[in-house]
Design an enzyme around this catalytic site. Structure first.
Site, mmCIF file in Angstrom:
data_model
loop_
_atom_site.group_PDB
_atom_site.id
_atom_site.type_symbol
_atom_site.label_atom_id
_atom_site.label_comp_id
_atom_site.label_asym_id
_atom_site.label_seq_id
_atom_site.Cartn_x
_atom_site.Cartn_y
_atom_site.Cartn_z
ATOM 1 N N THR A 1 0.825 -1.211 0.000
ATOM 2 C CA THR A 1 0.000 0.000 0.000
ATOM 3 C C THR A 1 0.857 1.259 0.000
ATOM 4 O O THR A 1 1.993 1.249 0.502
ATOM 5 C CB THR A 1 -0.907 -0.011 1.262
ATOM 6 O OG1 THR A 1 -1.425 1.295 1.479
ATOM 7 C CG2 THR A 1 -0.136 -0.394 2.516
ATOM 8 N N ASP A 2 0.290 2.348 -0.517
ATOM 9 C CA ASP A 2 1.010 3.636 -0.461
ATOM 10 C C ASP A 2 1.141 4.137 0.983
ATOM 11 O O ASP A 2 1.929 5.041 1.262
ATOM 12 C CB ASP A 2 0.320 4.687 -1.344
ATOM 13 C CG ASP A 2 -1.136 4.951 -0.983
ATOM 14 O OD1 ASP A 2 -1.651 4.352 -0.017
ATOM 15 O OD2 ASP A 2 -1.767 5.780 -1.677
ATOM 16 N N GLU A 3 0.370 3.538 1.904
ATOM 17 C CA GLU A 3 0.408 4.018 3.292
ATOM 18 C C GLU A 3 1.760 3.759 3.966
ATOM 19 O O GLU A 3 2.060 4.343 5.000
ATOM 20 C CB GLU A 3 -0.749 3.422 4.105
ATOM 21 C CG GLU A 3 -2.078 3.763 3.456
ATOM 22 C CD GLU A 3 -3.321 3.431 4.269
ATOM 23 O OE1 GLU A 3 -3.247 3.396 5.502
ATOM 24 O OE2 GLU A 3 -4.374 3.221 3.646
ATOM 25 N N TYR B 1 -1.623 -0.419 11.134
ATOM 26 C CA TYR B 1 -1.820 -1.118 9.852
ATOM 27 C C TYR B 1 -0.639 -0.857 8.920
ATOM 28 O O TYR B 1 -0.020 -1.797 8.415
ATOM 29 C CB TYR B 1 -3.128 -0.637 9.175
ATOM 30 C CG TYR B 1 -3.193 -0.966 7.698
ATOM 31 C CD1 TYR B 1 -3.325 -2.285 7.253
ATOM 32 C CD2 TYR B 1 -3.126 0.049 6.725
ATOM 33 C CE1 TYR B 1 -3.378 -2.586 5.898
ATOM 34 C CE2 TYR B 1 -3.180 -0.254 5.366
ATOM 35 C CZ TYR B 1 -3.303 -1.569 4.961
ATOM 36 O OH TYR B 1 -3.345 -1.864 3.613
ATOM 37 N N LYS C 1 2.259 -3.389 7.360
ATOM 38 C CA LYS C 1 2.485 -3.584 5.916
ATOM 39 C C LYS C 1 3.932 -3.243 5.553
ATOM 40 O O LYS C 1 4.549 -3.904 4.727
ATOM 41 C CB LYS C 1 1.519 -2.726 5.088
ATOM 42 C CG LYS C 1 0.062 -3.118 5.169
ATOM 43 C CD LYS C 1 -0.260 -4.489 4.585
ATOM 44 C CE LYS C 1 -0.176 -4.543 3.081
ATOM 45 N NZ LYS C 1 -0.626 -5.863 2.561
HETATM 46 P P1 NAD Z 1 -9.922 -7.258 2.664
HETATM 47 O O1 NAD Z 1 -9.869 -6.923 4.101
HETATM 48 O O2 NAD Z 1 -11.168 -6.975 1.881
HETATM 49 O O3 NAD Z 1 -9.617 -8.823 2.460
HETATM 50 C C1 NAD Z 1 -8.614 -9.491 3.139
HETATM 51 C C2 NAD Z 1 -8.792 -10.981 2.912
HETATM 52 O O4 NAD Z 1 -7.712 -11.671 3.573
HETATM 53 C C3 NAD Z 1 -10.087 -11.543 3.487
HETATM 54 O O5 NAD Z 1 -10.677 -12.432 2.568
HETATM 55 C C4 NAD Z 1 -9.635 -12.281 4.737
HETATM 56 O O6 NAD Z 1 -10.460 -13.380 5.072
HETATM 57 C C5 NAD Z 1 -8.248 -12.732 4.326
HETATM 58 N N1 NAD Z 1 -7.367 -12.962 5.483
HETATM 59 C C6 NAD Z 1 -7.153 -12.143 6.543
HETATM 60 N N2 NAD Z 1 -6.302 -12.709 7.404
HETATM 61 C C7 NAD Z 1 -5.936 -13.914 6.873
HETATM 62 C C8 NAD Z 1 -5.083 -14.953 7.290
HETATM 63 N N3 NAD Z 1 -4.415 -14.874 8.451
HETATM 64 N N4 NAD Z 1 -4.958 -16.044 6.514
HETATM 65 C C9 NAD Z 1 -5.646 -16.159 5.354
HETATM 66 N N5 NAD Z 1 -6.486 -15.191 4.907
HETATM 67 C C10 NAD Z 1 -6.628 -14.090 5.661
HETATM 68 O O7 NAD Z 1 -8.661 -6.543 2.009
HETATM 69 P P2 NAD Z 1 -8.511 -5.840 0.579
HETATM 70 O O8 NAD Z 1 -9.037 -4.467 0.659
HETATM 71 O O9 NAD Z 1 -8.993 -6.755 -0.456
HETATM 72 O O10 NAD Z 1 -6.923 -5.725 0.510
HETATM 73 C C11 NAD Z 1 -6.144 -6.771 -0.053
HETATM 74 C C12 NAD Z 1 -4.671 -6.406 0.045
HETATM 75 O O11 NAD Z 1 -4.427 -5.187 -0.635
HETATM 76 C C13 NAD Z 1 -4.178 -6.201 1.484
HETATM 77 O O12 NAD Z 1 -2.883 -6.745 1.584
HETATM 78 C C14 NAD Z 1 -4.147 -4.688 1.636
HETATM 79 O O13 NAD Z 1 -3.160 -4.304 2.568
HETATM 80 C C15 NAD Z 1 -3.786 -4.258 0.228
HETATM 81 N N6 NAD Z 1 -4.265 -2.914 -0.143
HETATM 82 C C16 NAD Z 1 -5.589 -2.616 -0.099
HETATM 83 C C17 NAD Z 1 -6.016 -1.342 -0.483
HETATM 84 C C18 NAD Z 1 -7.482 -0.989 -0.492
HETATM 85 O O14 NAD Z 1 -7.816 0.149 -0.832
HETATM 86 N N7 NAD Z 1 -8.402 -1.870 -0.183
HETATM 87 C C19 NAD Z 1 -5.108 -0.383 -0.882
HETATM 88 C C20 NAD Z 1 -3.741 -0.737 -0.902
HETATM 89 C C21 NAD Z 1 -3.340 -1.999 -0.541
HETATM 90 P P1 TYD Z 2 -10.636 4.127 4.559
HETATM 91 O O1 TYD Z 2 -11.633 3.688 3.532
HETATM 92 O O2 TYD Z 2 -10.714 3.528 5.920
HETATM 93 O O3 TYD Z 2 -9.195 3.915 3.903
HETATM 94 P P2 TYD Z 2 -7.727 4.403 4.446
HETATM 95 O O4 TYD Z 2 -7.851 4.912 5.814
HETATM 96 O O5 TYD Z 2 -6.927 3.139 4.391
HETATM 97 O O6 TYD Z 2 -7.272 5.424 3.463
HETATM 98 O O7 TYD Z 2 -10.758 5.702 4.717
HETATM 99 C C1 TYD Z 2 -10.586 6.574 3.622
HETATM 100 C C2 TYD Z 2 -10.663 7.992 4.145
HETATM 101 O O8 TYD Z 2 -11.992 8.260 4.601
HETATM 102 C C3 TYD Z 2 -9.760 8.242 5.343
HETATM 103 O O9 TYD Z 2 -9.215 9.570 5.239
HETATM 104 C C4 TYD Z 2 -10.692 8.159 6.541
HETATM 105 C C5 TYD Z 2 -12.008 8.630 5.983
HETATM 106 N N1 TYD Z 2 -13.232 8.031 6.563
HETATM 107 C C6 TYD Z 2 -14.255 8.851 7.038
HETATM 108 O O10 TYD Z 2 -14.179 10.090 6.984
HETATM 109 N N2 TYD Z 2 -15.381 8.259 7.543
HETATM 110 C C7 TYD Z 2 -15.509 6.906 7.622
HETATM 111 O O11 TYD Z 2 -16.555 6.415 8.136
HETATM 112 C C8 TYD Z 2 -14.460 6.065 7.124
HETATM 113 C C9 TYD Z 2 -14.554 4.577 7.198
HETATM 114 C C10 TYD Z 2 -13.333 6.683 6.598
#
Ligand code: NAD
Ligand code: TYD
Length: 360
Positions: A137-139, A163, A167
């Site tokens: 992630t960019d975070e 988090y 990562k």
């Molecule tokens: P999500 O939370 O929707 O899904 C995570 C999945 O991993 C779930 O199906 C969960 O059951 C599984 N999981 C969790 N712990 C586990 C374990 N110990 N063993 C096996 N499976 C397990 O997450 P997402 O949003 O789909 O993100 C996927 C990946 O992308 C993550 O690594 C996250 O850090 C990265 N990512 C997500 C975003 C975003 O915007 N959603 C952005 C940047 C990076």
């Molecule tokens: P989120 O979807 O949790 O992603 P991330 O924190 O990983 O970027 O949140 C996106 C942005 O929205 C973040 O700045 C926090 C804000 N946010 C709210 O303002 N209200 C909410 O209920 C949630 C879940 C997030």
């Protein structure tokens, strides 16, 4: 396509399930996917209903931290690719309970690295054509303080939340395997994804769901924090490309070129819902800008994330394709068509699907 057996972890989550559906559609019978997921609250097998009977797709309910089970998978199947999505992914949860983030995100990654290394190593390196891709992630870069500037692959790692710290730690374990063993890995770091199947704890689906139910829309702090939004399918394409063609050992940033303040997103969701719902639809009456409610800020709330995806464009020709105005409409349309999916999630019913489907 060089690889035919792909181990996808976290394939029942938001991005993972989009990725599996994308890959099976793109490569049809040419690919075999093994989905390893332990089904936490964020794992929803119903997302994969349309592919669950395919011969070239297999689901295994396994925790990525389970050493024996992960080793066994590598011994049983000749895995060509690992696409590691499985993680605890929500910042707010990490602030309340960081421990599970370290277990899954850091130790789970280490466990996968070890199993892949053991299965792939030869006397003088690694079997050809193998690749491990860490979805990051960019975070990990921390936060941009002003309105200007971007994260590059060279930006120092400076995570703030539990988090992002977990990562970052995982990324560093991958880097250490690349540097120490020349392990064939890539890391992708992408911005905030949105699209179908996203769990309603994240900003966009939470706001859509609340608005459709006439519930308040909780905006943290001033609402001026900025995120860079990427349509999930564009992200899936980038991952496929990096896994196939990325230079071994490299990091690639994947960004949407689409920075928006949170309040802009919330406003757009309200406006788009009002535009899409017919005058007769009873839900329309529930939706208005008055639902917007400013609430206490997230602790340590990162101000701004933005990525310039210059490297992946120059080396691999990837660019975000979906304009936000189109992606958000597609996403809202999907949620409107899948109200039952959302209902089953909010009632927790989706968690019974595994027992019913797999009778275990
Ligand atoms: P999500 O939370 O929707 O899904 C995570 C999945 O991993 C779930 O199906 C969960 O059951 C599984 N999981 C969790 N712990 C586990 C374990 N110990 N063993 C096996 N499976 C397990 O997450 P997402 O949003 O789909 O993100 C996927 C990946 O992308 C993550 O690594 C996250 O850090 C990265 N990512 C997500 C975003 C975003 O915007 N959603 C952005 C940047 C990076
Ligand atoms: P989120 O979807 O949790 O992603 P991330 O924190 O990983 O970027 O949140 C996106 C942005 O929205 C973040 O700045 C926090 C804000 N946010 C709210 O303002 N209200 C909410 O209920 C949630 C879940 C997030």
């Amino acid at each position: 396509l060089q690889s035919s057996r792909v181990l996808v972890t976290g394939g029942a989550g938001f991005i993972g399930s989009n990725f599996i559906l994308y890959m099976l559609k793109k490569y049809q019978e040419e690919i075999n996917i093994i989905n390893v997921d332990c089904l936490t609250y964020a794992g929803n097998l119903e997302n994969l209903k349309e592919v669950e009977h395919r011969k070239n797709y297999k689901f295994l309910k396994v925790d990525v931290c389970d050493k024996k089970a992960i080793l066994n998978i590598f011994q049983t199947y000749d895995i060509d690719r690992v696409i590691h999505f499985a993680a605890e992914s929500h910042v707010d949860r990490s602030i309340r309970n960081p421990e599970v983030f370290v277990n899954t995100n850091v130790l789970g990654t280490l466990n996968l690295l070890n199993a892949a290394k053991l299965a792939w190593e030869t006397e003088d390196g690694f079997k050809p054509g193998k690749k491990y891709l860490q979805v990051s992630t960019d975070e990990v870069y921390g936060a941009l303080e002003g309105e200007e500037g971007y994260f590059y692959e060279t930006t120092p790692l400076d995570p703030h939340s539990p988090y992002s710290a977990s990562k970052t730690s995982a990324d560093l374990m991958v880097k250490s395997y690349v540097d120490t063993f020349h392990f064939p890995a890539n890391i992708t770091r992408c911005s905030n994804n949105y699209g179908p199947y996203q769990f309603p704890e994240k900003l966009i689906p939470l706001m859509i769901n609340n608005a459709l139910n006439g519930k308040k829309l909780p905006v943290y702090g001033t609402g001026k924090n900025v995120r860079d939004w990427l349509y999930v399918e564009d992200h899936c394409k980038a991952i496929d490309l990096v896994a196939e063609k990325g230079r071994v050992g490299e990091v690639y940033n994947v960004g949407g070129h689409n920075e928006k303040k949170n309040i802009e997103i919330v406003t757009m969701i309200i406006d788009t819902l009002l535009e899409m719902l017919s005058a007769k639809d009873p839900r329309r009456k529930l939706i208005s800008h008055d639902l917007i409610t400013y609430v206490e800020d997230r602790k340590g709330h990162d101000f701004r994330y933005a990525i310039a995806p210059d490297k992946i464009k120059a080396e691999l020709g990837w660019e975000p394709e979906t304009p936000f105005s189109e992606g958000i409409k597609r996403t809202i349309a999907w949620y409107l068509e899948h109200m039952e999916w959302m209902e089953r999630i909010t009632k927790g019913e989706y968690q019974k699907y595994y027992e019913k489907m797999y009778r275990m």
